[in-house]
Design a protein around this motif. Structure first.
Motif, mmCIF file in Angstrom:
data_model
loop_
_atom_site.group_PDB
_atom_site.id
_atom_site.type_symbol
_atom_site.label_atom_id
_atom_site.label_comp_id
_atom_site.label_asym_id
_atom_site.label_seq_id
_atom_site.Cartn_x
_atom_site.Cartn_y
_atom_site.Cartn_z
ATOM 1 N N HIS A 111 -50.509 39.729 -22.729
ATOM 2 C CA HIS A 111 -49.934 39.352 -21.439
ATOM 3 C C HIS A 111 -50.449 38.125 -20.959
ATOM 4 O O HIS A 111 -51.381 38.131 -20.500
ATOM 5 C CB HIS A 111 -49.895 40.706 -20.367
ATOM 6 N N LYS A 112 -49.839 36.888 -21.440
ATOM 7 C CA LYS A 112 -50.474 35.777 -20.972
ATOM 8 C C LYS A 112 -50.263 35.449 -19.751
ATOM 9 O O LYS A 112 -49.405 35.537 -19.033
ATOM 10 C CB LYS A 112 -50.205 34.593 -22.089
ATOM 11 N N VAL A 113 -51.463 34.803 -19.007
ATOM 12 C CA VAL A 113 -51.583 34.364 -17.821
ATOM 13 C C VAL A 113 -51.921 32.763 -17.552
ATOM 14 O O VAL A 113 -51.263 32.189 -16.710
ATOM 15 C CB VAL A 113 -52.814 35.090 -17.074
ATOM 16 N N TYR A 114 -52.640 32.317 -18.456
ATOM 17 C CA TYR A 114 -53.053 30.991 -18.442
ATOM 18 C C TYR A 114 -53.426 30.324 -19.804
ATOM 19 O O TYR A 114 -54.164 30.977 -20.306
ATOM 20 C CB TYR A 114 -53.984 30.675 -17.245
ATOM 21 N N ARG A 138 -60.327 47.665 -16.570
ATOM 22 C CA ARG A 138 -61.513 48.467 -15.454
ATOM 23 C C ARG A 138 -60.909 48.222 -14.164
ATOM 24 O O ARG A 138 -61.364 49.024 -13.484
ATOM 25 C CB ARG A 138 -62.688 48.026 -15.788
ATOM 26 N N SER A 139 -60.105 47.262 -13.917
ATOM 27 C CA SER A 139 -59.771 47.046 -12.399
ATOM 28 C C SER A 139 -58.489 46.547 -12.404
ATOM 29 O O SER A 139 -57.938 45.806 -13.657
ATOM 30 C CB SER A 139 -60.844 46.168 -11.779
ATOM 31 N N ASP A 140 -57.670 46.324 -11.502
ATOM 32 C CA ASP A 140 -56.546 45.739 -11.301
ATOM 33 C C ASP A 140 -56.536 44.286 -11.562
ATOM 34 O O ASP A 140 -57.495 43.608 -10.821
ATOM 35 C CB ASP A 140 -55.653 45.935 -10.015
ATOM 36 N N GLY A 141 -55.842 43.397 -12.278
ATOM 37 C CA GLY A 141 -56.105 42.073 -12.698
ATOM 38 C C GLY A 141 -57.268 41.893 -13.473
ATOM 39 O O GLY A 141 -57.503 40.648 -13.886
ATOM 40 N N GLN A 160 -47.808 43.807 -17.313
ATOM 41 C CA GLN A 160 -46.726 42.733 -17.038
ATOM 42 C C GLN A 160 -46.538 42.167 -15.547
ATOM 43 O O GLN A 160 -46.713 41.092 -15.307
ATOM 44 C CB GLN A 160 -45.322 43.257 -17.653
ATOM 45 N N ALA A 161 -46.483 43.239 -14.652
ATOM 46 C CA ALA A 161 -46.710 43.018 -13.186
ATOM 47 C C ALA A 161 -47.658 42.166 -12.848
ATOM 48 O O ALA A 161 -47.883 41.197 -11.994
ATOM 49 C CB ALA A 161 -46.545 44.246 -12.369
ATOM 50 N N HIS A 162 -48.960 42.288 -13.369
ATOM 51 C CA HIS A 162 -50.250 41.873 -13.134
ATOM 52 C C HIS A 162 -50.422 40.493 -13.503
ATOM 53 O O HIS A 162 -50.732 39.531 -12.711
ATOM 54 C CB HIS A 162 -51.423 42.667 -13.436
ATOM 55 N N ALA A 163 -49.782 40.359 -14.906
ATOM 56 C CA ALA A 163 -49.533 39.016 -15.348
ATOM 57 C C ALA A 163 -48.812 37.982 -14.626
ATOM 58 O O ALA A 163 -49.081 37.075 -14.314
ATOM 59 C CB ALA A 163 -49.281 39.220 -16.774
ATOM 60 N N GLU A 164 -47.687 38.820 -14.151
ATOM 61 C CA GLU A 164 -46.741 37.773 -13.168
ATOM 62 C C GLU A 164 -47.356 37.368 -11.938
ATOM 63 O O GLU A 164 -47.030 36.293 -11.512
ATOM 64 C CB GLU A 164 -45.481 38.535 -13.093
ATOM 65 N N ILE A 165 -48.209 38.310 -11.308
ATOM 66 C CA ILE A 165 -48.883 37.867 -10.215
ATOM 67 C C ILE A 165 -49.616 36.896 -10.506
ATOM 68 O O ILE A 165 -49.690 35.695 -9.745
ATOM 69 C CB ILE A 165 -49.801 39.058 -9.543
ATOM 70 N N MET A 166 -50.618 36.704 -11.500
ATOM 71 C CA MET A 166 -51.402 35.751 -11.731
ATOM 72 C C MET A 166 -50.907 34.466 -12.181
ATOM 73 O O MET A 166 -51.263 33.539 -11.649
ATOM 74 C CB MET A 166 -52.499 36.291 -12.911
#
Length: 142
Positions: free
Chosen positions: A21-24, A38-41, A128-134
């Protein structure tokens, strides 16, 4: 010191042989979600070039990775409404390293929270949702 194994999981992600789940990413680094957060994000920042850990990294690799750690940390604080960031990095098995490709953990944190225990896989939909947020936050910061 042991040599770099080009078949490690992060090398396979870089080659596109394993999903993430790539972010950047930029010319030198890649950021993706940790599958056992270990934490959200919780994200991982890695160099795109072979490097086992801090002990064998070149100054250029370290500079590139740390610049991305700082950038992503700042963005993650806003994206996940965090009051702080924990940055973790481990070297060799005795130092806690499990994947032998240099990587930094970036964990958004809030006052009073605790980190989850290690080794628990996250739901892919949550990742996937956290990756999209980022990704949206990275785009907004550009």
């Amino acid at each position: 010191m042991a040599v770099y194994d080009p078949n490690n999981i992060f090398a396979k992600i870089l080659l596109g042989e394993l999903p993430a789940h790539k972010v950047y990413e930029d010319n030198d680094t890649l950021v993706f979600m940790d599958i056992m957060p270990r934490s959200d994000g919780h994200m991982l920042v890695i160099p795109k070039t072979p490097c086992r850990n801090v002990l064998d990294a070149s100054p250029a690799q370290l500079a590139a990775v740390m610049a991305t750690v700082q950038k992503i940390g700042r963005i993650a604080m806003q994206a996940f409404d965090a009051q702080g960031i924990s940055i973790q990095q481990f070297n060799e098995a005795a130092g806690g390293q499990e994947v032998f490709h240099l990587h930094f953990h970036v964990l958004p944190r809030r006052d009073g929270d605790t980190v989850r225990p290690p080794g628990i896989m996250a739901d892919p939909g949550v990742l996937q949702a956290h990756a999209e947020i980022m990704r949206k936050a990275v785009d907004a910061a550009a």
